[in-house]
Design an enzyme around this catalytic site. Structure first.
Site, PDB file in Angstrom:
ATOM      1  N   CYS A  56       0.802  -1.229   0.000  1.00 42.64           N
ATOM      2  CA  CYS A  56       0.000   0.000   0.000  1.00 42.64           C
ATOM      3  C   CYS A  56       0.835   1.280   0.000  1.00 42.64           C
ATOM      4  O   CYS A  56       0.280   2.369  -0.144  1.00 42.64           O
ATOM      5  CB  CYS A  56      -0.942   0.001   1.194  1.00 42.64           C
ATOM      6  SG  CYS A  56      -1.905  -1.513   1.319  1.00 42.64           S
ATOM      7  N   HIS A 103      -3.554   7.068   6.509  1.00 42.15           N
ATOM      8  CA  HIS A 103      -3.737   5.812   5.781  1.00 42.15           C
ATOM      9  C   HIS A 103      -5.141   5.285   6.074  1.00 42.15           C
ATOM     10  O   HIS A 103      -5.845   4.857   5.159  1.00 42.15           O
ATOM     11  CB  HIS A 103      -2.667   4.804   6.186  1.00 42.15           C
ATOM     12  CG  HIS A 103      -2.570   3.635   5.281  1.00 42.15           C
ATOM     13  ND1 HIS A 103      -2.407   3.767   3.919  1.00 42.15           N
ATOM     14  CD2 HIS A 103      -2.627   2.299   5.511  1.00 42.15           C
ATOM     15  CE1 HIS A 103      -2.353   2.575   3.363  1.00 42.15           C
ATOM     16  NE2 HIS A 103      -2.493   1.670   4.299  1.00 42.15           N
ATOM     17  N   HIS A 117     -10.070   1.432  -0.328  1.00 39.53           N
ATOM     18  CA  HIS A 117      -8.620   1.261  -0.231  1.00 39.53           C
ATOM     19  C   HIS A 117      -8.119   0.793  -1.592  1.00 39.53           C
ATOM     20  O   HIS A 117      -8.364  -0.342  -2.004  1.00 39.53           O
ATOM     21  CB  HIS A 117      -8.293   0.243   0.854  1.00 39.53           C
ATOM     22  CG  HIS A 117      -6.829   0.157   1.164  1.00 39.53           C
ATOM     23  ND1 HIS A 117      -5.873   0.836   0.452  1.00 39.53           N
ATOM     24  CD2 HIS A 117      -6.147  -0.548   2.109  1.00 39.53           C
ATOM     25  CE1 HIS A 117      -4.679   0.562   0.950  1.00 39.53           C
ATOM     26  NE2 HIS A 117      -4.830  -0.270   1.957  1.00 39.53           N
TER      27      HIS A 117
END
Length: 389
Positions: free
Chosen positions: A158, A284, A318
């Site tokens: 990520c 995040h 996400h």
């Protein structure tokens, strides 16, 4: 380092204007999962129309869902014209391509295995080796833009398309390139959806970052790009970056956020800023239990109460390897338009949250923003952006 052009495409829309409108209206792009023949019960951030999209004829060898979305990102906001102008200005061999992805075009490989012929071979239309490699995205972007210089694909989960900024800055600073196209693209596929579901990380409802009742993540897909140049009269600033890898666990952050703290410290040091100088933090904020808890504590410990921090995963989902570039672009939009997004679906904040984590949007002056990207395996990156003045 100046950011002279940028763009993004996600479930909330194509381009900066569509994204800004969704942020202002607090309109999510998440929908109930309808991806694949056996959709798992969750919500996703799906970009509409990729199945019907076609690449230009000269790029047909790279055709797959991931590269179709990459192309859609490149043509949004006039970015492809800005990239080609940079090529003409510096030379095709002096503009680097540094892009991030976590799954590349694995969806095409899944399809190929599902359609093996009688001899156990890939079907004829998918016998194109480049789309079955991790470097498919980087190779596609380089060819689409007519560039011949350094081309790198970063795959650090990520944090992938956040780390591209750091690598590009080093390439330019050391004279290997004069400019760089950075970005990231990831698309939905079975491996991602079923893989995260097997880890019990997928929420059956719209994700709720930092909420006491959060139940996990929603997966999404997105593409985003930015043009970095050292010599430019205008554009937002990449002021600093910090990278670390705590290697604590394959899918769980360090319980004290050690790697995240190191990345943050290095980013602020490079930018010559203090925590009190930061106006907005794009967290995040995946809505998983441990990520949110650790990240909230980090922010509560180090930043003043006046700092605005939020997760924008409730808008886009996400987007994995594309998360860094999407959230960097949202941070740049926040600085450009003085709109600091809140956190969608946050009703009751977790006790770990300090006053910095906001539910509602704020319209106020902002000069500096951070973007946090903390990936699987403890791969961490923090970016520092400054407003164009």
């Amino acid at each position: 380092m100046r950011i002279t052009a940028y763009t993004l495409c996600s479930a909330v829309g194509e381009g900066r204007a569509a994204t800004l409108a969704a942020l202002r209206e607090r309109r999510s792009g998440l929908t109930q999962n309808d991806f694949g023949s056996s959709p798992i019960p969750t919500w996703i951030g799906r970009v509409a129309g990729l199945e019907q999209q076609a690449l230009p004829t000269e790029l047909a060898d790279w055709d797959c869902r991931n590269n179709r979305l990459a192309w859609r990102g490149l043509v949004a906001d006039g970015f492809i014209e800005a990239a080609r102008e940079a090529r003409n200005r510096y030379g095709a061999g002096r503009v680097a391509v540094v892009v991030g992805t976590s799954t590349s075009s694995i969806g095409a490989s899944e399809e190929a295995y599902a359609r093996l012929d009688a001899d156990g071979r890939y079907p004829v239309d998918l016998r194109r080796p480049i789309i079955h490699t991790p470097h498919s995205l980087g190779d596609f972007v380089q060819h689409a833009l007519g560039l011949t210089g350094v081309s790198v694909t970063v795959a650090t989960a990520c944090s992938s398309s956040a780390k591209v900024f750091a690598q590009a800055e080093r390439l330019i600073r050391t004279g290997i390139a004069d400019a760089a196209i950075v970005g990231g693209v990831d698309t939905l596929c079975g491996s991602v959806l079923f893989g995260f579901n097997s880890l019990e990380l997928v929420s059956p409802e719209p994700c709720r970052p930092f909420d006491v009742q959060r139940r996990g993540i929603n997966l999404g897909e997105a593409a985003g790009f930015a043009l970095l140049e050292k010599q430019a009269p205008s554009g937002a600033w990449l002021l600093g970056y910090g990278e670390s890898n705590d290697a604590h666990h394959m899918s769980t952050p360090h319980p004290e956020g050690l790697g995240a703290r190191l990345a943050l410290s290095d980013a602020l040091q490079r930018a010559e800023l203090q925590p009190s100088d930061i106006d907005y933090i794009n967290l995040h904020g995946t809505a998983s239990q441990k990520n949110d808890e650790v990240e909230a504590k980090l922010v509560a410990d180090l930043f003043p109460a006046t700092t605005c921090a939020s997760s924008t995963k409730g808008w886009t989902g996400h987007t994995l390897g594309a998360a860094g570039i999407v959230e960097a672009a949202i941070s740049l939009l926040a600085l450009e338009h003085q709109l600091l997004p809140g956190t969608l679906n946050l009703n009751i904040p977790d006790l770990a949250c300090g006053p910095q984590i906001r539910r509602d949007n704020l319209q106020r002056e902002a000069s500096h923003a951070l973007s946090f990207s903390f990936g699987f395996g403890g791969s961490n990156c923090v970016l520092v952006f400054g407003r164009d003045r």
